[in-house]
Design a protein around this motif. Structure first.
Motif, PDB file in Angstrom:
ATOM      1  N   PHE A 110     -13.134  -1.062   4.094  1.00  0.00           N
ATOM      2  CA  PHE A 110     -12.938   0.147   3.294  1.00  0.00           C
ATOM      3  C   PHE A 110     -12.164   1.214   4.082  1.00  0.00           C
ATOM      4  O   PHE A 110     -11.206   1.804   3.561  1.00  0.00           O
ATOM      5  CB  PHE A 110     -14.299   0.697   2.833  1.00  0.00           C
ATOM      6  CG  PHE A 110     -14.176   1.909   1.965  1.00  0.00           C
ATOM      7  CD1 PHE A 110     -13.833   1.794   0.628  1.00  0.00           C
ATOM      8  CD2 PHE A 110     -14.376   3.191   2.481  1.00  0.00           C
ATOM      9  CE1 PHE A 110     -13.711   2.911  -0.170  1.00  0.00           C
ATOM     10  CE2 PHE A 110     -14.260   4.313   1.687  1.00  0.00           C
ATOM     11  CZ  PHE A 110     -13.925   4.160   0.338  1.00  0.00           C
ATOM     12  N   CYS A 111     -12.577   1.479   5.331  1.00  0.00           N
ATOM     13  CA  CYS A 111     -11.899   2.518   6.104  1.00  0.00           C
ATOM     14  C   CYS A 111     -10.434   2.194   6.387  1.00  0.00           C
ATOM     15  O   CYS A 111      -9.550   3.050   6.198  1.00  0.00           O
ATOM     16  CB  CYS A 111     -12.648   2.769   7.412  1.00  0.00           C
ATOM     17  SG  CYS A 111     -14.234   3.591   7.154  1.00  0.00           S
ATOM     18  N   PRO A 112     -10.080   0.965   6.809  1.00  0.00           N
ATOM     19  CA  PRO A 112      -8.649   0.650   6.969  1.00  0.00           C
ATOM     20  C   PRO A 112      -7.866   0.757   5.666  1.00  0.00           C
ATOM     21  O   PRO A 112      -6.715   1.229   5.657  1.00  0.00           O
ATOM     22  CB  PRO A 112      -8.658  -0.779   7.512  1.00  0.00           C
ATOM     23  CG  PRO A 112      -9.991  -0.929   8.168  1.00  0.00           C
ATOM     24  CD  PRO A 112     -10.931  -0.118   7.348  1.00  0.00           C
ATOM     25  N   LEU A 113      -8.477   0.316   4.560  1.00  0.00           N
ATOM     26  CA  LEU A 113      -7.782   0.396   3.277  1.00  0.00           C
ATOM     27  C   LEU A 113      -7.565   1.850   2.867  1.00  0.00           C
ATOM     28  O   LEU A 113      -6.509   2.209   2.340  1.00  0.00           O
ATOM     29  CB  LEU A 113      -8.594  -0.344   2.205  1.00  0.00           C
ATOM     30  CG  LEU A 113      -7.941  -0.476   0.822  1.00  0.00           C
ATOM     31  CD1 LEU A 113      -6.663  -1.299   0.930  1.00  0.00           C
ATOM     32  CD2 LEU A 113      -8.898  -1.122  -0.169  1.00  0.00           C
ATOM     33  N   ARG A 114      -8.552   2.707   3.140  1.00  0.00           N
ATOM     34  CA  ARG A 114      -8.404   4.115   2.800  1.00  0.00           C
ATOM     35  C   ARG A 114      -7.310   4.770   3.642  1.00  0.00           C
ATOM     36  O   ARG A 114      -6.512   5.575   3.136  1.00  0.00           O
ATOM     37  CB  ARG A 114      -9.747   4.815   3.007  1.00  0.00           C
ATOM     38  CG  ARG A 114      -9.744   6.283   2.587  1.00  0.00           C
ATOM     39  CD  ARG A 114     -11.147   6.863   2.640  1.00  0.00           C
ATOM     40  NE  ARG A 114     -11.718   6.748   3.980  1.00  0.00           N
ATOM     41  CZ  ARG A 114     -12.958   7.156   4.289  1.00  0.00           C
ATOM     42  NH1 ARG A 114     -13.743   7.657   3.342  1.00  0.00           N
ATOM     43  NH2 ARG A 114     -13.421   7.016   5.518  1.00  0.00           N
ATOM     44  N   ARG A 115      -7.265   4.439   4.948  1.00  0.00           N
ATOM     45  CA  ARG A 115      -6.218   4.997   5.802  1.00  0.00           C
ATOM     46  C   ARG A 115      -4.834   4.518   5.355  1.00  0.00           C
ATOM     47  O   ARG A 115      -3.860   5.277   5.399  1.00  0.00           O
ATOM     48  CB  ARG A 115      -6.479   4.609   7.270  1.00  0.00           C
ATOM     49  CG  ARG A 115      -7.654   5.353   7.903  1.00  0.00           C
ATOM     50  CD  ARG A 115      -7.639   5.178   9.417  1.00  0.00           C
ATOM     51  NE  ARG A 115      -7.821   3.772   9.799  1.00  0.00           N
ATOM     52  CZ  ARG A 115      -9.006   3.220  10.027  1.00  0.00           C
ATOM     53  NH1 ARG A 115     -10.120   3.954   9.917  1.00  0.00           N
ATOM     54  NH2 ARG A 115      -9.092   1.958  10.385  1.00  0.00           N
ATOM     55  N   TRP A 116      -4.748   3.254   4.920  1.00  0.00           N
ATOM     56  CA  TRP A 116      -3.459   2.716   4.466  1.00  0.00           C
ATOM     57  C   TRP A 116      -2.968   3.447   3.221  1.00  0.00           C
ATOM     58  O   TRP A 116      -1.794   3.813   3.102  1.00  0.00           O
ATOM     59  CB  TRP A 116      -3.600   1.224   4.197  1.00  0.00           C
ATOM     60  CG  TRP A 116      -2.315   0.558   3.786  1.00  0.00           C
ATOM     61  CD1 TRP A 116      -1.324   0.124   4.608  1.00  0.00           C
ATOM     62  CD2 TRP A 116      -1.890   0.273   2.453  1.00  0.00           C
ATOM     63  NE1 TRP A 116      -0.305  -0.430   3.886  1.00  0.00           N
ATOM     64  CE2 TRP A 116      -0.618  -0.357   2.548  1.00  0.00           C
ATOM     65  CE3 TRP A 116      -2.444   0.465   1.197  1.00  0.00           C
ATOM     66  CZ2 TRP A 116       0.080  -0.767   1.427  1.00  0.00           C
ATOM     67  CZ3 TRP A 116      -1.741   0.060   0.079  1.00  0.00           C
ATOM     68  CH2 TRP A 116      -0.499  -0.552   0.187  1.00  0.00           C
ATOM     69  N   PHE A 117      -3.865   3.681   2.267  1.00  0.00           N
ATOM     70  CA  PHE A 117      -3.502   4.399   1.044  1.00  0.00           C
ATOM     71  C   PHE A 117      -3.112   5.831   1.373  1.00  0.00           C
ATOM     72  O   PHE A 117      -2.143   6.373   0.809  1.00  0.00           O
ATOM     73  CB  PHE A 117      -4.680   4.396   0.045  1.00  0.00           C
ATOM     74  CG  PHE A 117      -4.660   3.214  -0.874  1.00  0.00           C
ATOM     75  CD1 PHE A 117      -3.678   3.097  -1.850  1.00  0.00           C
ATOM     76  CD2 PHE A 117      -5.622   2.227  -0.775  1.00  0.00           C
ATOM     77  CE1 PHE A 117      -3.666   2.014  -2.706  1.00  0.00           C
ATOM     78  CE2 PHE A 117      -5.609   1.138  -1.627  1.00  0.00           C
ATOM     79  CZ  PHE A 117      -4.627   1.019  -2.599  1.00  0.00           C
ATOM     80  N   ALA A 118      -3.842   6.488   2.296  1.00  0.00           N
ATOM     81  CA  ALA A 118      -3.507   7.864   2.671  1.00  0.00           C
ATOM     82  C   ALA A 118      -2.128   7.937   3.312  1.00  0.00           C
ATOM     83  O   ALA A 118      -1.341   8.863   3.044  1.00  0.00           O
ATOM     84  CB  ALA A 118      -4.573   8.414   3.619  1.00  0.00           C
ATOM     85  N   CYS A 119      -1.813   6.950   4.166  1.00  0.00           N
ATOM     86  CA  CYS A 119      -0.490   6.917   4.806  1.00  0.00           C
ATOM     87  C   CYS A 119       0.602   6.743   3.768  1.00  0.00           C
ATOM     88  O   CYS A 119       1.644   7.413   3.835  1.00  0.00           O
ATOM     89  CB  CYS A 119      -0.454   5.801   5.843  1.00  0.00           C
ATOM     90  SG  CYS A 119       1.138   5.667   6.729  1.00  0.00           S
ATOM     91  N   LYS A 120       0.408   5.852   2.824  1.00  0.00           N
ATOM     92  CA  LYS A 120       1.408   5.633   1.779  1.00  0.00           C
ATOM     93  C   LYS A 120       1.607   6.877   0.930  1.00  0.00           C
ATOM     94  O   LYS A 120       2.735   7.226   0.546  1.00  0.00           O
ATOM     95  CB  LYS A 120       0.980   4.456   0.885  1.00  0.00           C
ATOM     96  CG  LYS A 120       1.073   3.105   1.564  1.00  0.00           C
ATOM     97  CD  LYS A 120       2.521   2.761   1.891  1.00  0.00           C
ATOM     98  CE  LYS A 120       2.628   1.390   2.551  1.00  0.00           C
ATOM     99  NZ  LYS A 120       4.038   1.066   2.899  1.00  0.00           N
ATOM    100  N   LEU A 121       0.499   7.561   0.593  1.00  0.00           N
ATOM    101  CA  LEU A 121       0.618   8.772  -0.222  1.00  0.00           C
ATOM    102  C   LEU A 121       1.366   9.864   0.535  1.00  0.00           C
ATOM    103  O   LEU A 121       2.193  10.577  -0.050  1.00  0.00           O
ATOM    104  CB  LEU A 121      -0.782   9.258  -0.619  1.00  0.00           C
ATOM    105  CG  LEU A 121      -1.516   8.398  -1.647  1.00  0.00           C
ATOM    106  CD1 LEU A 121      -2.934   8.911  -1.871  1.00  0.00           C
ATOM    107  CD2 LEU A 121      -0.753   8.388  -2.977  1.00  0.00           C
TER     108      LEU A 121
END
Length: 593
Positions: free
Chosen positions: A572-583
């Motif tokens: 969950f935490c890596p996926l959240r960081r990935w989405f934040a970076c993309k945004l």
């Protein structure tokens, strides 16, 4: 190179197919269409051929290999709907009868509706009392042969024309009397309009009967008219529901349900049983289309209708055309010179030659042997063709009045609350619901409408089919059945033939078995996909709740488990960081633009 050209030409031929459409004047329109052509393309071709603009009242009807009639859907491929190999044979018929034929804008439209209603009268679907029948026939006579001329029309001339399933001498004399004295000077256009205005006042105007049985097993005919839903049973009209009162139409297998609300919050449910599941589905689709056409104000109000309460089960259907109000508004905008009408002057004439006279006396068979694929008689809204040479339908339909009440006054058959009502007008507890209206001394039995169209059977099968529908198949058989003096040998032959026909009909076709299997597999697949979707949605909801700041006991217990800790830190935490970076990257890109 030559082989490539030949193969490409063969492929192009395979993509084309011939199509024949029988028109209302019994002529035929033949064309070549692409295999992937939709129904709208063929319908537009026919309307262009007829120079017809008010085309929304009409439709194309065909018969599938199982002898079930259907209306061609304009949004779907023709080849996929036909379920048979070309060449295709269909017919143009009135699908939605205009509530007021006099309000039609163009004469060509009225003429085509006139041909359809005249066909209904000939096949016994338009039931009326004797006085109305004589006037309708006189209008037809005036429209087709003009004013009475003693030099051209000898004594008894009206007996040479066939307007109804059966004539009497008294009725023929009355037809000739009206034609001679009351209709002099009327043009064909005026006579056709008067005919339609008179027919529109009859309560069987626009009736395309569907044979069914009620909960007690008694035969009945269900029909959808411009004014509502009606049920004819025996010699009575047992139900009439205005379209405003009908709330829902539903079917499952062979069972058809009609839900309605009448005044004072009285609800009823009518239940009938069709001969086959395919016939029941056709009945349901006809009801959905008629209700949408006559009830709604705009086509944008049309919604997809499901035959079941569960969205993953049953059939889904949506009416795709205009509604009656829109059709009238569009017709009012038509501005062109009236198109030329080529009226068919070939009238069904009863030749009194020795052969046909023998048929009339019961010495010779009524129907001649037919070539393979031809039809004995045309259904008014089926794909059959009315014979240019007279073939008198043998069933004597009553010519009594259906006009016991106005179109807007239904036979009241109601039950209080949500209690169930059977199709015979009685509630479950047995209390009397309403008084049905007597419509005729004879039972309403339009046998030509019951049989599949075109009727290609001949020999023994067609007479037996007519007997099974309650209609004698020749004049001498009708006399024998009326007198009750049939011989024991004939009864035994008929019983054995009836058993044979029943055995043939009870034998399921492989195609219907495959269709039932496909429907079952599709239903199971829908249920599986819906279950997977619900589980996935619940999983997402659970993840959102556990990752939120909600302080609930069961959520705290879940957060303390090792499995959740592993999921939280590794996924969950890596996926959240990935989405934040993309945004952030997309935000910076948009700002730079």
């Amino acid at each position: 190179m030559l082989s490539r050209l030949m193969s490409s030409s063969i492929r192009s031929l395979d993509r084309e197919c011939n199509c024949t459409v029988r028109l209302l004047d019994d002529s035929e329109y033949t064309c070549t269409i692409q295999r992937d052509a939709k129904g709208q393309y063929l319908f537009d071709l026919i309307c262009h051929h007829l120079n017809l603009l008010e085309k929304d009242y009409f439709g194309i009807r065909y018969v599938d290999p199982d002898k079930q009639r259907h209306w061609l859907e304009f949004t779907k491929s023709i080849a996929k709907q036909m379920k048979s190999q070309p060449p295709f044979t269909m017919c143009l018929r009135v699908k939605f009868y205009p509530p007021d034929p006099a309000a039609l804008k163009e004469e060509i439209t009225r003429y085509l509706v006139f041909l359809q209603v005249k066909r209904d009268l000939y096949h016994g679907r338009l039931l009326c009392k004797t006085s109305d029948a004589a006037l309708l026939a006189a209008y037809i006579l005036q429209a087709e042969i003009g004013d009475y001329d003693p030099g051209k029309h000898p004594e008894g001339y009206s007996s040479k024309f066939q307007f109804f399933p059966k004539h009497s001498e008294k009725l023929e004399r009355r037809i000739a009397e009206i034609h001679k004295t009351e209709l002099i000077g009327q043009s064909p256009e005026t006579s056709e309009l008067n005919f339609l205005q008179k027919a529109q006042m009859l309560e069987t105007y626009g009736v395309d009967p569907h044979p069914c049985k009620d909960v007690s097993g008694n035969p009945a005919f269900l029909a959808f008219t411009p004014f509502g839903f009606t049920v004819l049973q025996g010699n009575r009209r047992v139900h009439f529901l205005k379209w405003e009162e009908v709330t829902k139409l539903k079917f499952e297998a062979k069972t058809f349900h009609i839900y309605a609300n009448q005044k004072e919050d009285k609800k009823i449910i009518l239940t009938y049983f069709a001969p086959t599941p395919e016939a029941c589905k056709h009945l349901w689709k006809c009801g959905v289309e008629n209700q949408a056409f006559y009830k709604l104000e705009k086509s944008s109000q049309v919604r997809t209708v499901s035959s079941s309460n569960l969205f993953f089960k049953g059939s889904r259907f949506r009416y795709s055309g205009k509604v009656a109000k829109e059709v009238m508004e569009q017709s009012a905008k038509i501005k062109r010179d009236p198109p030329e009408i080529h009226r068919d002057v070939r009238v069904r004439v009863l030749s009194l030659g020795p052969r046909l006279l023998g048929r009339a006396l019961g010495v010779l068979p009524l129907f001649p042997a037919l070539p393979e694929g031809s039809s004995a008689s045309g259904s008014g809204s089926g794909s059959g063709q009315t014979p240019s040479r007279l073939a008198v339908p043998s069933q004597l339909h009553g010519l009594e009045s259906l006009r016991d009440s106005a179109h807007s006054t239904p036979v009241r058959s109601v039950s209080h609350g949500d209690s169930f009502m059977s199709s015979r007008g009685h509630m479950v507890d047995g209390s009397e619901a309403s008084t049905s209206a007597v419509i005729s001394d004879e039972a309403y039995s339009p046998s030509d409408s019951v049989l599949p169209t075109p009727v290609a059977e001949h020999g023994m099968e067609m007479p037996l089919a007519r007997h099974l529908n309650g209609a004698p198949c020749s004049i001498d058989e009708e006399k024998e059945s009326g007198a009750g003096a049939s011989k024991e040998g004939q009864a035994a032959d008929f019983a054995s033939g009836r058993r044979a026909v029943r055995m043939v009909r009870s034998r399921p076709s492989p195609q219907s078995d495959v269709e039932e299997l496909n429907k079952f597999i599709l239903s199971v697949l829908r249920l599986f996909l819906v279950t997977i979707g619900l589980l996935f949605a619940l999983l997402l909801l659970l993840i959102m709740l556990t990752e939120s700041d909600l302080d609930i006991a069961f959520l705290r217990d879940i957060r303390k488990t090792p499995e959740f800790q592993q999921f939280h830190f590794e996924y969950f935490c890596p996926l959240r960081r990935w989405f934040a970076c993309k945004l952030r990257w997309m935000g910076g890109f948009l700002i730079s633009k």
